[in-house]
Design a protein around this motif. Structure first.
Motif: not given
Length: 60
Positions: A56-59
């Motif tokens: 999972p990543a914010s971007a």
């Protein structure tokens, strides 16, 4: 390390800002595979850190 010409076709994806693995290692492996005739494709991105696309990543 000896690279086997029997290695499978390889796709390498790397980020320049990976704190765990120097992108030059992926470049060296790419050149070694190419030298023995193994089909290889290297994609280098400016950002992504380590294991992008696998966590999972914010971007996007």
């Amino acid at each position: 390390m000896e690279i086997s010409p029997k290695a499978p076709p390889t796709l390498l994806v790397h980020a320049m800002d990976d704190p765990s693995n120097d992108p030059r290692h992926a470049m060296a492996y790419t050149m070694a595979l190419d030298k023995v005739g193994v089909p290889v494709d290297l994609r280098i991105f400016a950002e992504g850190c380590h294991a992008f696309g696998l966590r999972p990543a914010s971007a996007p």
